[in-house]
Design a protein around this motif. Structure first.
Motif, PDB file in Angstrom:
ATOM      1  N   ASP A 257       0.825  -1.213   0.000  1.00  0.00           N
ATOM      2  CA  ASP A 257       0.000   0.000   0.000  1.00  0.00           C
ATOM      3  C   ASP A 257       0.858   1.262   0.000  1.00  0.00           C
ATOM      4  O   ASP A 257       0.342   2.368   0.164  1.00  0.00           O
ATOM      5  CB  ASP A 257      -0.974   0.013   1.173  1.00  0.00           C
ATOM      6  CG  ASP A 257      -0.266   0.065   2.512  1.00  0.00           C
ATOM      7  OD1 ASP A 257       0.982   0.074   2.536  1.00  0.00           O
ATOM      8  OD2 ASP A 257      -0.968   0.109   3.540  1.00  0.00           O
TER       9      ASP A 257
ATOM     10  N   ARG B 176      -2.589   6.713 -11.547  1.00  0.00           N
ATOM     11  CA  ARG B 176      -1.992   5.594 -10.810  1.00  0.00           C
ATOM     12  C   ARG B 176      -1.216   4.648 -11.719  1.00  0.00           C
ATOM     13  O   ARG B 176      -0.678   3.643 -11.257  1.00  0.00           O
ATOM     14  CB  ARG B 176      -3.085   4.788 -10.112  1.00  0.00           C
ATOM     15  CG  ARG B 176      -4.003   5.626  -9.237  1.00  0.00           C
ATOM     16  CD  ARG B 176      -5.025   4.740  -8.536  1.00  0.00           C
ATOM     17  NE  ARG B 176      -6.177   5.488  -8.101  1.00  0.00           N
ATOM     18  CZ  ARG B 176      -6.298   6.107  -6.913  1.00  0.00           C
ATOM     19  NH1 ARG B 176      -5.307   6.048  -6.055  1.00  0.00           N
ATOM     20  NH2 ARG B 176      -7.388   6.764  -6.598  1.00  0.00           N
ATOM     21  N   SER B 198     -12.503  10.349  -6.778  1.00  0.00           N
ATOM     22  CA  SER B 198     -12.020   9.095  -6.188  1.00  0.00           C
ATOM     23  C   SER B 198     -12.744   8.839  -4.877  1.00  0.00           C
ATOM     24  O   SER B 198     -12.807   9.711  -4.003  1.00  0.00           O
ATOM     25  CB  SER B 198     -10.503   9.158  -5.961  1.00  0.00           C
ATOM     26  OG  SER B 198      -9.827   9.228  -7.203  1.00  0.00           O
ATOM     27  N   TYR B 201     -14.402   6.018   0.533  1.00  0.00           N
ATOM     28  CA  TYR B 201     -14.693   4.773   1.259  1.00  0.00           C
ATOM     29  C   TYR B 201     -15.640   3.985   0.370  1.00  0.00           C
ATOM     30  O   TYR B 201     -16.113   4.493  -0.661  1.00  0.00           O
ATOM     31  CB  TYR B 201     -15.330   5.070   2.630  1.00  0.00           C
ATOM     32  CG  TYR B 201     -16.496   6.035   2.551  1.00  0.00           C
ATOM     33  CD1 TYR B 201     -17.770   5.613   2.144  1.00  0.00           C
ATOM     34  CD2 TYR B 201     -16.315   7.397   2.835  1.00  0.00           C
ATOM     35  CE1 TYR B 201     -18.825   6.517   2.037  1.00  0.00           C
ATOM     36  CE2 TYR B 201     -17.371   8.300   2.733  1.00  0.00           C
ATOM     37  CZ  TYR B 201     -18.626   7.850   2.332  1.00  0.00           C
ATOM     38  OH  TYR B 201     -19.666   8.732   2.217  1.00  0.00           O
ATOM     39  N   SER B 208     -13.094  -1.301   4.085  1.00  0.00           N
ATOM     40  CA  SER B 208     -12.556  -0.360   3.110  1.00  0.00           C
ATOM     41  C   SER B 208     -11.313   0.330   3.654  1.00  0.00           C
ATOM     42  O   SER B 208     -11.178   0.536   4.859  1.00  0.00           O
ATOM     43  CB  SER B 208     -13.657   0.672   2.822  1.00  0.00           C
ATOM     44  OG  SER B 208     -13.181   1.769   2.105  1.00  0.00           O
ATOM     45  N   GLU B 209     -10.411   0.695   2.750  1.00  0.00           N
ATOM     46  CA  GLU B 209      -9.293   1.554   3.140  1.00  0.00           C
ATOM     47  C   GLU B 209      -9.834   2.906   3.615  1.00  0.00           C
ATOM     48  O   GLU B 209     -10.867   3.369   3.134  1.00  0.00           O
ATOM     49  CB  GLU B 209      -8.369   1.778   1.944  1.00  0.00           C
ATOM     50  CG  GLU B 209      -7.653   0.508   1.506  1.00  0.00           C
ATOM     51  CD  GLU B 209      -6.915   0.688   0.190  1.00  0.00           C
ATOM     52  OE1 GLU B 209      -7.349   1.512  -0.637  1.00  0.00           O
ATOM     53  OE2 GLU B 209      -5.911  -0.013  -0.006  1.00  0.00           O
ATOM     54  N   ARG B 214      -6.406   6.592   1.155  1.00  0.00           N
ATOM     55  CA  ARG B 214      -6.736   6.833  -0.257  1.00  0.00           C
ATOM     56  C   ARG B 214      -6.190   8.181  -0.739  1.00  0.00           C
ATOM     57  O   ARG B 214      -5.741   8.310  -1.876  1.00  0.00           O
ATOM     58  CB  ARG B 214      -8.249   6.762  -0.456  1.00  0.00           C
ATOM     59  CG  ARG B 214      -8.821   5.344  -0.301  1.00  0.00           C
ATOM     60  CD  ARG B 214     -10.327   5.396  -0.095  1.00  0.00           C
ATOM     61  NE  ARG B 214     -10.900   4.080   0.156  1.00  0.00           N
ATOM     62  CZ  ARG B 214     -11.663   3.407  -0.708  1.00  0.00           C
ATOM     63  NH1 ARG B 214     -11.935   3.920  -1.884  1.00  0.00           N
ATOM     64  NH2 ARG B 214     -12.156   2.224  -0.400  1.00  0.00           N
ATOM     65  N   THR B 215      -6.247   9.176   0.143  1.00  0.00           N
ATOM     66  CA  THR B 215      -5.698  10.489  -0.227  1.00  0.00           C
ATOM     67  C   THR B 215      -4.175  10.404  -0.344  1.00  0.00           C
ATOM     68  O   THR B 215      -3.571  10.984  -1.260  1.00  0.00           O
ATOM     69  CB  THR B 215      -6.122  11.547   0.802  1.00  0.00           C
ATOM     70  OG1 THR B 215      -7.551  11.517   0.932  1.00  0.00           O
ATOM     71  CG2 THR B 215      -5.686  12.948   0.379  1.00  0.00           C
ATOM     72  N   HIS B 217      -2.499   7.755  -1.267  1.00  0.00           N
ATOM     73  CA  HIS B 217      -2.214   7.097  -2.555  1.00  0.00           C
ATOM     74  C   HIS B 217      -2.337   8.074  -3.721  1.00  0.00           C
ATOM     75  O   HIS B 217      -1.534   8.058  -4.655  1.00  0.00           O
ATOM     76  CB  HIS B 217      -3.168   5.920  -2.778  1.00  0.00           C
ATOM     77  CG  HIS B 217      -2.897   4.751  -1.896  1.00  0.00           C
ATOM     78  ND1 HIS B 217      -3.839   3.808  -1.599  1.00  0.00           N
ATOM     79  CD2 HIS B 217      -1.772   4.380  -1.223  1.00  0.00           C
ATOM     80  CE1 HIS B 217      -3.313   2.891  -0.807  1.00  0.00           C
ATOM     81  NE2 HIS B 217      -2.057   3.223  -0.555  1.00  0.00           N
ATOM     82  N   SER B 218      -3.378   8.907  -3.663  1.00  0.00           N
ATOM     83  CA  SER B 218      -3.619   9.863  -4.743  1.00  0.00           C
ATOM     84  C   SER B 218      -2.445  10.827  -4.885  1.00  0.00           C
ATOM     85  O   SER B 218      -1.965  11.114  -5.993  1.00  0.00           O
ATOM     86  CB  SER B 218      -4.917  10.622  -4.444  1.00  0.00           C
ATOM     87  OG  SER B 218      -5.187  11.588  -5.420  1.00  0.00           O
TER      88      SER B 218
END
Lengths: 313, 313
Positions: A257, B176, B198, B201, B208-209, B214-215, B217-218
């Motif tokens: 991740d 990505r 995006s 959740y 869920s991540e 998630r932010t 990763h973005s």
């Protein structure tokens, strides 16, 4: 069956040109033993781990040959191979390779817990120059000392006792090039092992990015490429001031991740350890980065079709 | 001549299904005006910026068509185009494109300060599903509503008054995938514009991540790909809770050294601004990432030669 593999990064401090092979080998064995005591089953050593980073100088042929391994193992490095087999621990190590027919590569091997060589890689992305730059005290002569790797980016399996992980290797500058990572990703990689020697500043005293920014870049490239290929990565430095030239540390273990789960805090010999759940790669590989479902290679042509950048008029 | 281009990211909060086009256009124009007041000459809006993210539901054909633009500009979006030309500001905007011969794409355009369309892109990396998943309140139906982009990843020049920057576009999930970035890098790109929607959740309530991960990763994907291609990037969200489904924010402007130089702090309509020195790309393009000197495409074959991952036996 659990597929949790405890992996160690064995960062080394500087290895000076004056250091004997025997002394260096004692340091590497000590790091291996520390890692084994902490339960690691695979230990990642740096690029060119047996010597100083010799491409920073021109040398005559006789001295040059002292930095190369004609075979692996060999008597000078046997203590590391022997101790690893005694402990039942595998390792990744970078070395300068001289082949039987005279070719020279910046190489790495991954050795299994029984001493078997599981994988053999030759660095593809050689940085630096093929010719000596006059008037510079320190050079970066990798393109002079080594040929470009001729084996590509291959994945291979670790043994059953590790959970049969899909392994891949990169060396130093390779970690900044998404192509190598992607070819490993297309080979299903679950753990990428990397050794590096990266300058902390311009050793010739020129204006230069800070060591902090360089360490950020080193970590950033590993985090994002691990994330985008849904793989673990263990990226390990030779660090500190080596023969007057500074090297960044920042050795790290990164999850699929993209999170850093362990990172070295010093510029010295230092072991970092993490439990790598290989099945944690599945979420990425099966959803966000399900390559079969989402990749569109018909639009990737320039990646293999051209070398340099060509801007529009 | 200075090549410093002041760029804005115009993050929007949610645009609900019930919102009128006229109301949405007023919000986009207000953001444009804020950005222009702060001196921005290029303003980046999100993916599918004129409407809610409609691929989260199946809809009948009549309703579907209300989300698509048959041409650009058109009367419904004319206020944005008109105000931008009055202000002498260019922009990137994402929209659902319906072509004259009935093809549908998730598209973006970059419009120059005189209203000229400088570039036109159709999203290559469509995530989600081509079929409705039964029993799920929220879907991700991009593969059903859109065809895969058929124009590849092209770079193009901005006008002289911007310093003739080499520009490129990506949309959402594309950010990505290192392949799209690399093709733009091989086109000499100096600024990549990106809009996204995006999920924060799983809107269906599954495990869920977190929104924070998630932010991360973005932002991570933009930072590393900007660094590895020595380019600026402006990546802009539609954020907040839209029709009951959460979207991350985190809109950011990133430099060619991978550093975030501006980032949105809210999940609402918010303008971020940065001065992008296009010549700051040169250090990377001429040294570490001198593609002509260091890339080795003969080893990248699997990137174009295969789609899915194939692990070793």
């Amino acid at each position: 069956m659990s597929r949790i593999l405890r992996v160690a990064g064995a960062q080394t401090g500087p290895i000076q040109r004056a250091d004997s092979r025997a002394r260096t080998m004692r340091r590497l064995v000590a790091l291996l033993e520390q890692a084994a005591e902490r339960g690691a089953r695979l230990v990642v050593f740096p690029e060119l781990a047996f010597t100083t980073f010799f491409p920073r100088w021109p040398m005559d042929e006789a001295e040059t040959l002292t930095y190369f391994e004609r075979s692996l193992p060999n008597p000078a490095v046997q203590p590391l191979f022997d101790r690893a087999r005694e402990l039942g621990v595998g390792f990744y190590v970078g070395y300068a390779e001289l082949t039987g027919d005279g070719h020279r590569f910046n190489s790495s091997v991954t050795v299994g817990p029984d001493g078997t060589i599981l994988g053999h890689y030759r660095k593809v992305h050689l940085p630096g120059s093929a010719v000596v730059k006059e008037g510079q005290r320190y050079q970066q002569l990798e393109k002079m000392y080594f040929e470009y790797g001729d084996r590509g980016f291959r994945t291979f399996r670790g043994p059953a006792e590790w959970g049969r992980p899909v392994l891949g290797m990169l060396i130093c500058n390779d970690r900044r090039w998404p192509e190598g990572w992607r070819v490993l990703g297309l080979g299903g990689v679950e753990l990428v092992c990397i050794g590096y020697n990266s300058a902390a500043y311009d050793p010739n005293g020129g204006e230069s990015e800070s060591a902090a920014l360089r360490t950020f870049h080193s970590t950033l490239a590993v985090q994002a490429n691990a994330y985008m290929n849904a793989t673990w990565a263990c990226s390990v430095a030779k660090a500190g001031v080596e023969d007057g030239a500074g090297l960044i540390g920042g050795s790290c273990i990164v999850g699929p991740d993209g999170a850093v789960v362990a990172q070295a805090a010093t510029l010295e010999d230092e072991v970092i350890v993490a439990d790598c759940d290989l099945d944690a790669c599945r979420q990425g590989k099966e959803k966000m980065f399900d390559f079969a479902a989402h990749r569109r290679p018909q639009w990737y042509g320039p990646i293999t079709g051209q070398v340099g950048a060509v801007a529009p008029d």
